[in-house]
Motif scaffolding. Sequence first.
Motif, PDB file in Angstrom:
ATOM      1  N   VAL A  17      -6.664 -43.532   4.783  1.00 10.63           N
ATOM      2  CA  VAL A  17      -7.343 -42.323   4.303  1.00 10.63           C
ATOM      3  C   VAL A  17      -6.656 -41.649   3.113  1.00 10.63           C
ATOM      4  O   VAL A  17      -7.109 -40.599   2.671  1.00 10.63           O
ATOM      5  CB  VAL A  17      -7.500 -41.292   5.446  1.00 10.63           C
ATOM      6  N   TRP A  18      -5.584 -42.232   2.600  1.00  9.75           N
ATOM      7  CA  TRP A  18      -4.862 -41.593   1.503  1.00  9.75           C
ATOM      8  C   TRP A  18      -4.694 -42.540   0.321  1.00  9.75           C
ATOM      9  O   TRP A  18      -4.229 -43.657   0.470  1.00  9.75           O
ATOM     10  CB  TRP A  18      -3.475 -41.118   1.949  1.00  9.75           C
ATOM     11  N   ALA A  32       2.168 -38.843   3.324  1.00 10.62           N
ATOM     12  CA  ALA A  32       1.013 -39.706   3.574  1.00 10.62           C
ATOM     13  C   ALA A  32       1.449 -41.008   4.234  1.00 10.62           C
ATOM     14  O   ALA A  32       0.825 -41.464   5.199  1.00 10.62           O
ATOM     15  CB  ALA A  32       0.278 -39.998   2.259  1.00 10.62           C
ATOM     16  N   GLY A  35       2.161 -40.419   7.800  1.00 13.34           N
ATOM     17  CA  GLY A  35       1.077 -39.859   8.601  1.00 13.34           C
ATOM     18  C   GLY A  35       1.379 -38.436   9.027  1.00 13.34           C
ATOM     19  O   GLY A  35       0.984 -37.995  10.102  1.00 13.34           O
ATOM     20  N   ARG A  37       2.906 -34.209   7.512  1.00 17.84           N
ATOM     21  CA  ARG A  37       2.760 -33.141   6.531  1.00 17.84           C
ATOM     22  C   ARG A  37       4.137 -32.647   6.114  1.00 17.84           C
ATOM     23  O   ARG A  37       5.055 -32.609   6.923  1.00 17.84           O
ATOM     24  CB  ARG A  37       1.999 -31.958   7.135  1.00 17.84           C
ATOM     25  N   SER A  67       2.158 -39.867  17.630  1.00 14.11           N
ATOM     26  CA  SER A  67       1.747 -40.646  16.464  1.00 14.11           C
ATOM     27  C   SER A  67       2.406 -42.013  16.528  1.00 14.11           C
ATOM     28  O   SER A  67       3.524 -42.149  17.030  1.00 14.11           O
ATOM     29  CB  SER A  67       2.162 -39.956  15.165  1.00 14.11           C
ATOM     30  N   ALA A  89      -6.759 -28.619   8.438  1.00 17.58           N
ATOM     31  CA  ALA A  89      -7.633 -29.664   7.923  1.00 17.58           C
ATOM     32  C   ALA A  89      -6.749 -30.816   7.445  1.00 17.58           C
ATOM     33  O   ALA A  89      -5.527 -30.673   7.338  1.00 17.58           O
ATOM     34  CB  ALA A  89      -8.459 -29.108   6.769  1.00 17.58           C
ATOM     35  N   ARG A  90      -7.367 -31.933   7.156  1.00 20.62           N
ATOM     36  CA  ARG A  90      -6.605 -33.076   6.659  1.00 20.62           C
ATOM     37  C   ARG A  90      -5.834 -32.637   5.415  1.00 20.62           C
ATOM     38  O   ARG A  90      -6.428 -32.266   4.407  1.00 20.62           O
ATOM     39  CB  ARG A  90      -7.546 -34.221   6.323  1.00 20.62           C
ATOM     40  N   SER A  91      -4.539 -32.631   5.522  1.00 22.75           N
ATOM     41  CA  SER A  91      -3.699 -32.140   4.440  1.00 22.75           C
ATOM     42  C   SER A  91      -2.327 -32.788   4.536  1.00 22.75           C
ATOM     43  O   SER A  91      -1.889 -33.167   5.618  1.00 22.75           O
ATOM     44  CB  SER A  91      -3.554 -30.624   4.550  1.00 22.75           C
TER      45      SER A  91
END
Length: 178
Positions: A17-18, A32, A35, A37, A67, A89-91
């Motif tokens: 997704v990145w 990223a 996985g 932040r 994870s 949110a996805r960040s």
Amino acid sequence: MVRAFVRDRHAERIRRVWLAAPDAPADLRLAALAGGRVTCTSLAQRRGWWMPEGIGHELHLHVHPGSASAHTPGARGVTHWTKPIVPAARSLVGTTADALLHIAQCLVLVGDRLVLQIDGYEFHSSSAQRSANIAHDAELRLRGYTVLRFSYAQVVHDWPTLERTVRRAVAAGLHLAA
């Protein structure tokens, strides 16, 4: 279109997704890859928050417990394996609340002598943990530090009172060495 973008080297696929542009910041690239932040002192430095001298520059990442992996080849740093306080949110950048909690777990030193600690129930619910906190506070007091302990609930639900308390301590000079 994405495949062509990656094939033509306009971006690198980091994870499913990145994608990362060639000039993407290294901390975001590593977040990223892991996985996670960017959080804690890394987020504070990224946002330009005041930090005491001597705070290291190792990367702090927030990774959700359970994870699969937070392995980042060649990267050194600190991984915070905690559930997010505030859903995000996805960040690739953590929330302020999570960053403050992680900073507190890493011990915040204001000025020379004011120590701020935040105690979340998850890490401070047992008698043994409470006893360790009391012993730690006593050692810091004996070394000339003032320790202010706050609960997770105060950070999340009563920030104005917490901030007022810290400001009063600074106004009283409790952050200064004698």
